[in-house]
Structure formats: structure tokens, C-alpha cells
Design a protein around this motif. Structure first.
Motif, mmCIF file in Angstrom:
data_model
loop_
_atom_site.group_PDB
_atom_site.id
_atom_site.type_symbol
_atom_site.label_atom_id
_atom_site.label_comp_id
_atom_site.label_asym_id
_atom_site.label_seq_id
_atom_site.Cartn_x
_atom_site.Cartn_y
_atom_site.Cartn_z
ATOM 1 N N ILE A 104 -6.838 -2.059 2.780
ATOM 2 C CA ILE A 104 -6.989 -1.109 1.683
ATOM 3 C C ILE A 104 -6.701 0.291 2.204
ATOM 4 O O ILE A 104 -6.707 0.524 3.417
ATOM 5 C CB ILE A 104 -8.403 -1.156 1.068
ATOM 6 N N TYR B 78 -10.583 3.948 -1.086
ATOM 7 C CA TYR B 78 -10.501 2.895 -2.105
ATOM 8 C C TYR B 78 -11.756 2.900 -2.970
ATOM 9 O O TYR B 78 -12.870 3.095 -2.464
ATOM 10 C CB TYR B 78 -10.319 1.546 -1.410
ATOM 11 N N GLN C 152 -4.852 3.241 6.514
ATOM 12 C CA GLN C 152 -5.163 1.888 6.068
ATOM 13 C C GLN C 152 -6.356 1.332 6.842
ATOM 14 O O GLN C 152 -6.480 1.542 8.051
ATOM 15 C CB GLN C 152 -3.937 0.991 6.245
ATOM 16 N N LEU D 251 0.841 -1.200 0.000
ATOM 17 C CA LEU D 251 0.000 0.000 0.000
ATOM 18 C C LEU D 251 0.875 1.249 0.000
ATOM 19 O O LEU D 251 1.928 1.280 0.635
ATOM 20 C CB LEU D 251 -0.929 0.003 1.221
#
Length: 812
Positions: free
Chosen positions: A393, A397, A383, A376
Motif C-alpha cells: 500500500i 492509505y 510503499q 500503485l
């Protein structure tokens, strides 16, 4: 768009209200917190006592510091500010006297997108930015912040409106070119300096924030909260009106063509077919379209919503939507952690940093082998962990790109952990998940605005009002049998606009005029200053002593050479007039003649306005006096100054001006500005900066190649710069005002010039009463732009009645 609807829109604008002073964290950029000031050590920055008891502030010192946001932090902060037209910079600060420093700076290479600077050398606050036309601009506010005192400072930008508050007092309010916040990637964010070499702020700062909201100064000064629209509201409204005007013009053209085609179809005798999504259906042919059963009837598609029976699912199954089907179907379920999961759903089990992904298949949770997680590119705090996948993700996102669940007339909207569907405007949901939506027939349901002499025609997501045969269109929603405005059968004033209505017409004064429409008079909207008289829209006749379009400029009679004062008087310019003021040593005799002939000598000896000491005798002279020692006496020659005895030959510095030197010469006091003798080791460098030889007082040129001494001046990028005690202070070059409709700045020059060709102009003074007619005969307001019909790269603009077209090289 017609002027009545413009007036209606402006009415809505005037009654709109602003936000309260509570600030959404998503709209706040707390600069100290983002830079981790206090947690991260920055050379030259130390934590100190703040403005309030127990509040935290930071002292900025030295000229070898680098208080700059890291790339990811700068990107996160500037993402909130990008392309915004309303924001406020707030700060509480105490700046050292005479310091010229930058409070904060957002720039990319040599492009300053937002920079707030306080100059203690020139006692002014400067806002640097780039306009939406890509030009650099500096707005200067004369005010002293660098006085070693605490101040609350806020600078609010709302489209073209800028307001500066200091200590909760509105100091300045300006209208400027709209700043551009189209901030590119890689833009740097500095605090307390412009870069690593220039603009160092010296003093204490706290609570430095950027609030991406209108009237953000209210968060600093809640007592200023008012219900009032912002300039950005109006700016957005004008832009929307321009867009609606363009849409109206295109729609009217298409509507006229459609009416002609519909009239021609009445004489056709053929089988009526239906075309749906590129497929042709014949008469009475049926098909299923999403959640509807449709039939082609006489060329018209008629659809009925599918009625889904209530699902009666056996044990071990549950109703759920299946891709490609409209109604819910029974699907096998699994039990996981006490909850039912349908076929295909996934969940995770996490233990000691390990993750196991399970999928419901054949009523059993089965392990799914997953590939390794991608790296990432967002910080860990951004996150997110999801329950249906092992890989984390980044916040923001795009789930819609991964698997768009929205099928017909529905928009996919990203949430933090999933996506959801929302019906488009003019559509209603056919399923509870909004994946399928049907058009709302505004005509059949009476949800339209079609008025007399029109017929409502439903369109996908909206409707149209078609004029009955024999009638002409007034606006989008009404038609009439006659156009009194076009035939001239109206009673509107020559300075009014005529609007055709059903059964009559209405009149409205043109912009720049006021009245009831049948009688209109010129309106300057308060633009005529200093007693000027409005004679036509925004045109003033000035009173004697003033000039300029708005009568805003005072005529300096003294500098024109038209005034000749008496030899005993000096010319002093006044607003709108001049005055021959008696010189020092003279006073008016009471006749007050204009040219100063009434000035006569002041007898300083009789009035006591002399500095002669007791042992000397005052002798009056024309325009002055002399202190003489009586014959046979030995006088000291002392002087009396500020009620203090000064000895003959004594030299002293004025208490209120350390750079002025006075001396006593045989009873007479004479004062002058200090002479700078750079050979004298005790010379006052404050009064004589050019004598400062220290390297620490030298300044580095912006290009990093030249060095200037203290007191040196130079020109750089249309700015006047000066080096004072090691600090560079620059301010915009003063340009003469240009009073014309079209101006441009020639290449290599700094100041604007008047041009006659509007297509060459960088800026224009728009007059919305002047319109253009495009290639289709459509009327365009001044300032509007459009893409020329039949082209993709030719952009045209209406400039005060002139059409200017150019090819956009970016789209070739």
C-alpha cells in the motif's frame, strides 16, 4: 463572545511559548536533497566548496538551465506546505554582483504562490505571493545580497507577520496580507530561477530549506531562540473567537426557543415516549444500544453499561471481539509462527519475491486466493509492506474507508499500518479498543462550569447551562435577575463597554481607549509618529511639517513651492522642516537665516579650495574662482586633484565612480557623467547598457514574443521592468498611499482608489467597535461573515457597520 472572555483569551495568547529550534523532519523541506542535486546532473549547476570547510554547495551559472522538481517530487514537497500559515525559507548563498535572480519559486501558470528574489540591480530582496483574497502581492525589502559575499538568509512568515534575517540579524519586520498557500495540483517548484527563461540566479547556494514551523530562522541561528508567541497564534485565536461568536449566537437563539418549548411542555398531560436514532420507544420499553441496556422512563432514556462476564474459553479458543457484539466471545484459534490467531485473521509468507496469504479458518491456516495487486501511484520509497496482506500500500492509505471498526461515538484514526478508534470529545470508552464510547454526564459528575441561577443540562458530548425561571442570561454559564447595562444604571465611561454580572456589572474600555472602565482615554497604541498627539482612537494631531493618519509622512516644503530661497541657496527638505542650503561656492556667514540670505561667497583662493597649479594665479569670483596666467608668463594650465597633478587637457575617470569623467581645463577641474557614444567601439557597456548590441545582452519579454535591448524599460502586470546585461529585473509599480476606510483596485488599473460604498471595496480598515445586526437581531463584529439564514449560497459580511451580502456562484 463577550469582551472579558476576549481579554482572557488574549492573556492566554501572551503567555504561550514557541517551539524549540530542533526541527522535526516531517516539517523540513530540504530542497537540495529532494532535487537530488549532486546525484542528478543539471546543466549550469556544479558542486563547489561551501561556506564552511568540507560543506557542500552548488554553483549556478549560465542562462540555459532547468533546475525544476519532477511532478511527484514537487507534489511531495508542496504537500507539506499546502494551506500552512507559518513557514520559513532559509538559505546560505553568495550571489554575483549586480545579478538579479530568483532563489526559489513555487508557481502555477502565472500565479506565484511563493517566490524569493534578490535584485542586485536595485539592491533589494523581494517576496512574491498571493493573498488569501487571491490578489498577487510583492513585498520589497531594500537590502544588498548580490555583493559576492556569503550570507545566511531567512524569511519567516507567520500569518500576516513577515521577518527577514540576514546573517542572524533582524533586518526587516512587516505586517502584510496573509499569504495563501492553497497550492493546486500541477504547481511547479524551481530552484535558482523563475522558469526556463527568466530570473536566473548566478552564484553559489547551499542549505536551501523550507521549514513548515514558526520562527524557523532559529534552526539557522540558534542564538535567536526566544520564548515568544507568533503572529499566527494570534491570527488563529482571532479566527476562533469569530467562530465561537457565531456558534454562541446560534446556540443562544436555539436555547431561547428550547426554554420556551420546555415551559410549554409543563402543561402537557400525555404519555412520555423516547426517540432514539429515529425509533420511538414507549414508557418502560427496554432495548440494547451498543454496549448499554436502555429503558424509556417518563420520556427520558436511562441506560446502564452492559457488564461483560470474564470469558472462560475452552482449549483451542480465545476471547475476542465479534462484529455486532459488545462483549468478547470465544473463537477458534490457529497457531502461526508461535503466535495465536483468531478466526478470520490473516498472515503472509514471503519467499523469493512470492507472497502466500493464509487465513485462520476452523483452527487451520488455509491458503487464500488473492486477485492481482493494483498498480500503485506512489514512488517505491513511499510503499509499505503489511503482514496481513500480499499487496503493498502507499503511505497514508485510508484504512478507515476500507473497514471502519469504530461503531458508536468513536472516531476512526489512520495509523501507518492499521486503523484505531478514539472516543470523541465528551465521551469515554466502554471497551478497551474504544470502538464503543458513552457520553460523560458532566452535570452528574460535577465537570461543568454552570454558575449561579442556572441548571446544568447534559447534552451528547457536552452540557448546557439553563437559566432558572425569572432570570436572564449573562453568558454561557451564568444568569442574573437584573441587567444594569441594559437599563443604564451603571457608572461606565461613555467610551467603555458594560458587562452585566451576578449582583452587579463591570466596565471595560472600548478598543482604542485605556483606563479602568469608569474613566477611559483615547489610545493610539504608539501609532502617532514624529511627535504626533493621540486625540481619539487611532487619530493623531501632527506636529508642523508632518501629515498622514499616523503623522508618518513628511511634508516636502521644497516641492510645494511655498518656500523661496535666496539665489545663492538651494532648498533641501528635512524631516518635519526644510533648509535653504548654500550652493557650491558659497557658505553661511554665521547668521544662519532661514531663506539663505546669510550665504556669502567662498574665497577659494584664500582658503586653498582651488585646483590652480603653482604657475597660475587664483582669482576669486562670485560663487567660484578662475585660474589665470600672470602677464608675460607661459603657464601650463595644470590642475591639482586629490593631491595629484593633472595636466591641462587631461581627462580621467574617478577611482570611486567609473562612470564619471573629469578633465583639467586651464587649472579648473570639471567632472560630469560619462556621455554614451554608441558608435565608439570602446564604450563602457556597464555605464551605457543601451549601447550593448550583443544578443547575449538582450532580454526576452515575459510573453516570449518581444525582445528588449540592454537598458530598455517597460511596464508589465503593474510592474516596472528593465533589461540589464541580458537579465530582466522587475519591481512593483509605486502607488500613492490612500488614507481611507474602503479601497478597491478598478479593473485594468494597478493602484487602489478610495470608494464610498463598502460593499464594492476590495479591502477595508476594520474597526471592531463598529458592529452589524443580522436578520435575527444578532450582533456581529466588523470583519465577521455568515451564511444568511434560510439560504445556502448567500454569504454576508459585516464591513465597519455595513452588511454586505452576495451570492456565492461556486455553490449554485
Amino acid at each position: 463572545m463577550g469582551f472579558p472572555r476576549l481579554s482572557f483569551a488574549l492573556g492566554l495568547f501572551c503567555i504561550s511559548s514557541v517551539w524549540g529550534f530542533g526541527v522535526d523532519p516531517a516539517l523540513r523541506i530540504n530542497v537540495f536533497s529532494e532535487l537530488l542535486l549532486g546525484e542528478t546532473a543539471f546543466e549550469g549547476v556544479s558542486q563547489v566548496q561551501g561556506f564552511h570547510d568540507e560543506s557542500r554547495a552548488f554553483l549556478f551559472q549560465g542562462a540555459s538551465r532547468n533546475v525544476k522538481a519532477t511532478e511527484d517530487v514537487a507534489e511531495r514537497m508542496l504537500r507539506k506546505l499546502k494551506n500552512k500559515t507559518e513557514f520559513t525559507i532559509v538559505a546560505t548563498l553568495k550571489q554575483e554582483r549586480l545579478n538579479s535572480g530568483v532563489i526559489l519559486s513555487i508557481h502555477h501558470a502565472d500565479q506565484r504562490f511563493l517566490e524569493l528574489e534578490s535584485s542586485g540591480q536595485r539592491n533589494e530582496v523581494r517576496l512574491h505571493f498571493r493573498t488569501q483574497g487571491g490578489q498577487p502581492h510583492t513585498e520589497t525589502f531594500p537590502y544588498t545580497l548580490a555583493d559576492d559575499q556569503w550570507h545566511k538568509v531567512s524569511l519567516a512568515v507567520s500569518a500576516s507577520h513577515v521577518v527577514l534575517h540576514v546573517d542572524c540579524n533582524r533586518i526587516y519586520e512587516r505586517v502584510v496580507d496573509v499569504p495563501s498557500m492553497d497550492i493546486p495540483e500541477g504547481t511547479s517548484f524551481w530552484l535558482g530561477q523563475r522558469n526556463g527563461a527568466h530570473g536566473f540566479f548566478k552564484g553559489t547556494m547551499q542549505d536551501v530549506q523550507i521549514l513548515v514551523m514558526p520562527q524557523g530562522y532559529i534552526s539557522q541561528c540558534p542564538d535567536l531562540n526566544r520564548t515568544c508567541p507568533t503572529c499566527n497564534d494570534f491570527h488563529g485565536l482571532v479566527q476562533k473567537i469569530m467562530e465561537l461568536q457565531d456558534i454562541l449566537a446560534k446556540t443562544s437563539s436555539k436555547l431561547s426557543m428550547a426554554e420556551e418549548k420546555m415551559n410549554g411542555l409543563d402543561s402537557c398531560y400525555c404519555e412520555r415516549t423516547c426517540s432514539v436514532k429515529g425509533v420511538i420507544y414507549r414508557q418502560d420499553e427496554t432495548w440494547t444500544d451498543g454496549c448499554r441496556n436502555c429503558t424509556c422512563t417518563n420520556g427520558t432514556v436511562q441506560c446502564e453499561t452492559i457488564s461483560c462476564p470474564p470469558p472462560n474459553c475452552p482449549s483451542g479458543t480465545a476471547p475476542t471481539y465479534v462484529k455486532g457484539a459488545c462483549c468478547k466471545e470465544c473463537q477458534p484459534v490457529c497457531i502461526f509462527s508461535g503466535r495465536k490467531l483468531v478466526e478470520g485473521e490473516t498472515r503472509t509468507i514471503r519467499d523469493n519475491g512470492m507472497c502466500l496469504l493464509l487465513e485462520c479458518r476452523d483452527q487451520t491456516m488455509r491458503t487464500v486466493v488473492t486477485p492481482s495487486c493494483p498498480e500503485l501511484k506512489c514512488p517505491e520509497v513511499e510503499q509499505i509492506t503489511l503482514v496481513d496482506r500480499c499487496c503493498k500500500i502507499c503511505r497514508g492509505y485510508d484504512f478507515c474507508v476500507e473497514d471502519n471498526p469504530c461503531i458508536e461515538n468513536s472516531d476512526c484514526m489512520n495509523l501507518e499500518a492499521a486503523a484505531r478508534c478514539s472516543c470523541k470529545d465528551g465521551f469515554r470508552p466502554l471497551r478497551d479498543d474504544n470502538a464503543y464510547c458513552e457520553d460523560i454526564d458532566e452535570c452528574a459528575e460535577g465537570k461543568h462550569y454552570c454558575r449561579e441561577n442556572t441548571m446544568c443540562v447534559n447534552t451528547p458530548g457536552s452540557f448546557m447551562c439553563i437559566c432558572h425561571t425569572g432570570y436572564i442570561r449573562i453568558d454561557d454559564y451564568s444568569c442574573t435577575e437584573h441587567d444594569e447595562c441594559a437599563t443604564g444604571l451603571h457608572n461606565c465611561d461613555e467610551n467603555a463597554l458594560c458587562f452585566n454580572t451576578v449582583g452587579g456589572h463591570s466596565c471595560s474600555c472600548k478598543p482604542g481607549y485605556t483606563g479602568n472602565g469608569t474613566v477611559c482615554r483615547a489610545l493610539c497604541d504608539g501609532l502617532c509618529q514624529n511627535g504626533g498627539t493621540c486625540v481619539s482612537p487611532n487619530a493623531c494631531i501632527c506636529q508642523q511639517g508632518f501629515t498622514g493618519k499616523k503623522c508618518e509622512k513628511d511634508i516636502d516644503e521644497c516641492s510645494t513651492g511655498l518656500v523661496e530661497c535666496d539665489s545663492r541657496a538651494s532648498c533641501v527638505n528635512l524631516p518635519g522642516w526644510y533648509h535653504c542650503e548654500c550652493q557650491e561656492g558659497y557658505h553661511d556667514n554665521g547668521m544662519f537665516s532661514v531663506n539663505g540670505e546669510s550665504c556669502e561667497d567662498v574665497d577659494e583662493c584664500k582658503t586653498g579650495r582651488n585646483t590652480c597649479a603653482n604657475d597660475t594665479v587664483c582669482f576669486n569670483l562670485d560663487g567660484g574662482y578662475d585660474c589665470r596666467c600672470p602677464h608675460g608668463h607661459n603657464c601650463t594650465g595644470d590642475c591639482i586633484h586629490d593631491n595629484k597633478v593633472k595636466h591641462n587637457g587631461q581627462i580621467w575617470v574617478l577611482e570611486n565612480d567609473r562612470c564619471s569623467v573629469c578633465s583639467c581645463q586651464s587649472g579648473l577641474v570639471m567632472c560630469r557623467r560619462m556621455v554614451c557614444d554608441c558608435e565608439n567601439p570602446t564604450v563602457d557597456l556597464f555605464c551605457c547598457p543601451e549601447c550593448d548590441p550583443r544578443l547575449s545582452s538582450q532580454c526576452l519579454h515575459q510573453n516570449g514574443l518581444l525582445t528588449y535591448g540592454s537598458g530598455d524599460t517597460w511596464m508589465e502586470n503593474c510592474q516596472q521592468c528593465q533589461c540589464l546585461q541580458g537579465e530582466v529585473d522587475c519591481w512593483p509599480l509605486s502607488c500613492p498611499s490612500v488614507d481611507c476606510d474602503f479601497t478597491m483596485v478598478p479593473e485594468g488599473e494597478c493602484c487602489a482608489r478610495c470608494v464610498t460604498d463598502p460593499c464594492q471595496a476590495d479591502t477595508i480598515r476594520n474597526d471592531i467597535t463598529k458592529t452589524c445586526t443580522d436578520e435575527h437581531g444578532i450582533t456581529r463584529f466588523s470583519g465577521s461573515s455568515w451564511v444568511k439564514h434560510g439560504t445556502e449560497c448567500t454569504l454576508c459580511q459585516c464591513k465597519n457597520g455595513h452588511i454586505c451580502c452576495s451570492v456565492d456562484p461556486m455553490c449554485l
